[in-house]
Design a protein around this motif. Structure first.
Motif, mmCIF file in Angstrom:
data_model
loop_
_atom_site.group_PDB
_atom_site.id
_atom_site.type_symbol
_atom_site.label_atom_id
_atom_site.label_comp_id
_atom_site.label_asym_id
_atom_site.label_seq_id
_atom_site.Cartn_x
_atom_site.Cartn_y
_atom_site.Cartn_z
ATOM 1 N N ASP B 230 0.816 -1.220 0.000
ATOM 2 C CA ASP B 230 0.000 0.000 0.000
ATOM 3 C C ASP B 230 0.851 1.272 0.000
ATOM 4 O O ASP B 230 1.935 1.305 0.597
ATOM 5 C CB ASP B 230 -0.885 0.010 1.254
ATOM 6 C CG ASP B 230 -1.869 -1.157 1.243
ATOM 7 O OD1 ASP B 230 -1.959 -1.843 0.193
ATOM 8 O OD2 ASP B 230 -2.524 -1.381 2.281
ATOM 9 N N ARG B 232 2.139 4.527 1.352
ATOM 10 C CA ARG B 232 2.240 4.950 2.758
ATOM 11 C C ARG B 232 1.657 6.365 2.902
ATOM 12 O O ARG B 232 2.026 7.262 2.133
ATOM 13 C CB ARG B 232 3.700 4.918 3.208
ATOM 14 C CG ARG B 232 4.196 3.498 3.439
ATOM 15 C CD ARG B 232 5.655 3.457 3.773
ATOM 16 N NE ARG B 232 6.493 3.674 2.607
ATOM 17 C CZ ARG B 232 7.800 3.892 2.682
ATOM 18 N NH1 ARG B 232 8.391 3.975 3.852
ATOM 19 N NH2 ARG B 232 8.511 4.051 1.581
ATOM 20 N N ASP B 234 0.833 9.684 5.350
ATOM 21 C CA ASP B 234 1.030 10.445 6.578
ATOM 22 C C ASP B 234 -0.166 11.390 6.690
ATOM 23 O O ASP B 234 -0.222 12.422 6.007
ATOM 24 C CB ASP B 234 2.363 11.206 6.475
ATOM 25 C CG ASP B 234 2.606 12.127 7.671
ATOM 26 O OD1 ASP B 234 1.638 12.436 8.383
ATOM 27 O OD2 ASP B 234 3.766 12.541 7.848
ATOM 28 N N ASN B 285 -6.012 0.402 -2.528
ATOM 29 C CA ASN B 285 -4.753 0.087 -3.218
ATOM 30 C C ASN B 285 -4.884 -0.987 -4.290
ATOM 31 O O ASN B 285 -4.084 -1.036 -5.212
ATOM 32 C CB ASN B 285 -3.682 -0.306 -2.208
ATOM 33 C CG ASN B 285 -3.128 0.920 -1.503
ATOM 34 O OD1 ASN B 285 -2.236 1.575 -2.020
ATOM 35 N ND2 ASN B 285 -3.677 1.254 -0.339
ATOM 36 N N ARG B 303 3.929 8.210 0.110
ATOM 37 C CA ARG B 303 5.184 7.587 -0.345
ATOM 38 C C ARG B 303 4.876 6.203 -0.906
ATOM 39 O O ARG B 303 3.889 5.562 -0.485
ATOM 40 C CB ARG B 303 6.152 7.432 0.830
ATOM 41 C CG ARG B 303 6.790 8.749 1.219
ATOM 42 C CD ARG B 303 7.922 8.546 2.185
ATOM 43 N NE ARG B 303 7.462 8.042 3.463
ATOM 44 C CZ ARG B 303 8.261 7.471 4.361
ATOM 45 N NH1 ARG B 303 9.545 7.302 4.096
ATOM 46 N NH2 ARG B 303 7.789 7.048 5.512
ATOM 47 N N GLY B 305 4.970 2.179 -1.333
ATOM 48 C CA GLY B 305 4.975 1.161 -0.277
ATOM 49 C C GLY B 305 6.392 0.712 0.042
ATOM 50 O O GLY B 305 7.369 1.288 -0.454
ATOM 51 N N VAL B 306 6.478 -0.367 0.850
ATOM 52 C CA VAL B 306 7.817 -0.814 1.247
ATOM 53 C C VAL B 306 8.265 -2.068 0.489
ATOM 54 O O VAL B 306 9.442 -2.395 0.486
ATOM 55 C CB VAL B 306 7.921 -1.043 2.771
ATOM 56 C CG1 VAL B 306 7.872 0.278 3.505
ATOM 57 C CG2 VAL B 306 6.824 -1.979 3.261
#
Ligand code: SF4
Ligand code: SF4
Lengths: 80, 424
Positions: B230, B232, B234, B285, B303, B305-306
């Motif tokens: 997904d 990210r 904030d 997502n 941002r 995803g990871v």
């Protein structure tokens, strides 16, 4: 069975000598040996260039191969 | 003193922009051949035809690329450009140069060529414009021995790989573009320096779908960074944008009216997968196509995803035959890591080459071969199971083809028996 490197070299030179077109694409040499992989044929043709038996002619976007005696050389052609 | 009258070229010095004609005139003070470039261009403008002859046998020993032959078709009139070959230098990955290196390259080119450069050519190379055949070998010697730099690709070679600035400076990069670009440049030195294919082949590496090297439009093999999980979010930063604390799009958004998240972001998401609920931004997502639009608009808030990697797309090309073509998505996600020396990517590249070297026609780009033989054939060659993203308008396309192996019992049938049962 695939031709040996020396046999392939001879077949490529024969093709470059006898082909009606003086300048050939790499794919034109594939017919020299149906059992050799395109990559092998490319390496052998490039070795023949290193040995001075073939030359590259490049338009900038494509490259062709020819015998030194059959190649189109802008610098030795009569100019305007 | 101008050597030729160039009223048409002089027009190009007018207006507020920098002019290459002014640059050429200045360069002609020390390199008189530049007058002949202007003279020949003036003649081309008048005749409405190029006076350059492309191509030739020029090159340096052992290489079959990197130098592009150029000759004037009017050498008596323009002797300074009788030979005017182009030299392509392999640029460093992500185009990081020291100013000392740039000075050295310019000095080298003042010594052996016209002094004119093109920073950079569309393939990515640093292009040196205009030299004579007899200068090529000495230039190449100094280039490789003193500057430790090499030629790039041209002709039917692998062209100089190019990448965006990537993780070196860009927070969005989903893999290290410079690292793989450098690795593959070294790995495929033979293919870059000597012809290997039916036609040119280009790699380009972009760290995210913003695709700053335009790999989707310009390369046979595009590796475009993406992520699997997904986006990210904030939420405090989202509120910051809404309140006007942060400038949307890094300050590049037109300021005709205040930022409105509904109008400026949510309504413009191409898959309409974003919404505000209880004053919180939500993203579905599964329906996000990773287009980067919302991340570009609100970089502090969103941002990638990871779980990062890249998509492989194939077959872009310029419009020489059959019009321009954008690359087609082939593999939606691959890991890109130096830990395996990019083995998985190399495997994909080489299976493409093995097929295209056989199936491609002379002067046929990969994208044209794919188009001629069809995407299903290409996917099969690549051993890729088709997914909806491979299909244009998947919800409307009624053509579903099954192969023998996919159908229990196969397609074997007795046509006479069949007709007996189904005869009208
Ligand atoms: S393509 Fe993406 S990662 Fe690469 S420089 Fe552009 S924005 Fe950054
Ligand atoms: S990346 Fe594009 S598709 Fe995904 S949520 Fe943002 S705007 Fe929508």
């Amino acid at each position: 069975m695939a031709l040996s490197v020396d046999e392939l070299k001879a077949a490529i030179i024969e093709k470059a000598t006898k082909a009606p077109k003086p300048q050939l694409y790499i794919k034109d040499f594939y017919a020299c040996d149906a059992d050799s992989k395109p990559r092998v044929i490319k390496n052998v043709a490039n070795d023949l260039v290193k040995e001075g038996k073939l030359m590259f002619w490049s338009s900038g976007s494509t490259t062709m191969y020819a015998l030194p005696s059959r190649i189109k050389n802008e610098e030795t052609r009569p100019q305007d | 003193m101008p050597k030729h009258d160039t009223p048409l070229m002089d027009e190009l010095e007018k207006g507020p922009w920098p002019s290459f004609v002014t640059d050429l005139k200045r360069q002609a003070e020390t390199k008189p051949e530049c007058w002949d470039i202007l003279g020949q261009m003036e003649l081309s403008f008048k005749d409405r035809i190029t006076h350059w002859k492309h191509g030739g046998i020029v090159g340096v020993f052992g290489y079959g690329g990197g130098i592009v032959g150029r000759y004037s078709d009017s050498p008596k009139q323009f002797p300074g450009v009788a030979h005017f070959h182009t030299v392509r230098l392999n640029q460093p990955s992500s185009k990081f140069y020291s100013s000392a290196k740039l000075r050295d390259i310019c000095n080298l080119w003042e010594k052996y060529g016209s002094g004119m450069t093109n920073m950079h050519g569309s393939t990515g190379d640093l292009v040196l414009l205009g030299t004579r055949t007899e200068n090529l070998e000495p230039l190449f010697y100094d280039l490789t021995h003193d500057l430790k730099q090499d030629l790039g690709g041209s002709g039917s070679n692998l062209r100089t790989p190019a990448c965006c600035i990537g993780s070196a400076r860009c927070e969005w990069s989903c893999y290290d573009t410079a690292s793989i670009c450098h690795h593959l440049t070294m790995h495929y030195q033979d293919e870059i320096h000597r012809p290997a294919f039916p036609y040119k082949f280009k790699f380009k590496f972009s760290g995210c779908p913003n695709d700053c090297v335009a790999s989707i439009a310009r390369s046979d093999f595009a590796l475009i960074g993406t992520w699997k999980d997904d986006i990210r979010i904030d939420q405090d930063a989202v509120q910051g944008y809404i309140k006007g604390d942060y400038k949307p799009n890094g300050g590049a958004r037109a300021k005709s009216k205040p930022f409105d998240i509904d109008e400026d972001v949510l309504a413009l998401c191409p898959t309409a997968c974003m919404r505000m609920k209880d004053n919180k931004l939500q993203i579905d997502n599964k329906n996000c196509t990773r287009c980067m639009f919302c991340l570009n608009m609100m970089p502090r808030a969103l941002r990638p995803g990871v779980i990062k990697g890249a998509s492989i797309l194939c077959g872009a090309k310029a419009p020489i035959l059959d019009g321009a073509q954008l690359a087609t998505l082939i593999i939606p996600f691959v890991e890109v890591t130096a830990d395996n020396e990019y083995e998985n990517i190399i495997e994909v590249i080489e299976s493409i080459w093995d097929w295209w070297m056989e199936a491609g026609k002379n002067r046929e780009r990969l994208g044209e071969t794919m188009q001629r033989l069809g995407l299903p054939t290409f996917l099969k060659v690549m051993d890729v199971t088709p997914i909806p993203q491979h299909i244009k308008i998947p919800r409307e396309n009624p053509y579903v083809f099954w192969t023998d192996e996919e159908v229990p019992g196969g397609f074997e049938r007795d046509i006479r028996e069949f007709r007996k049962k189904h005869a009208q």
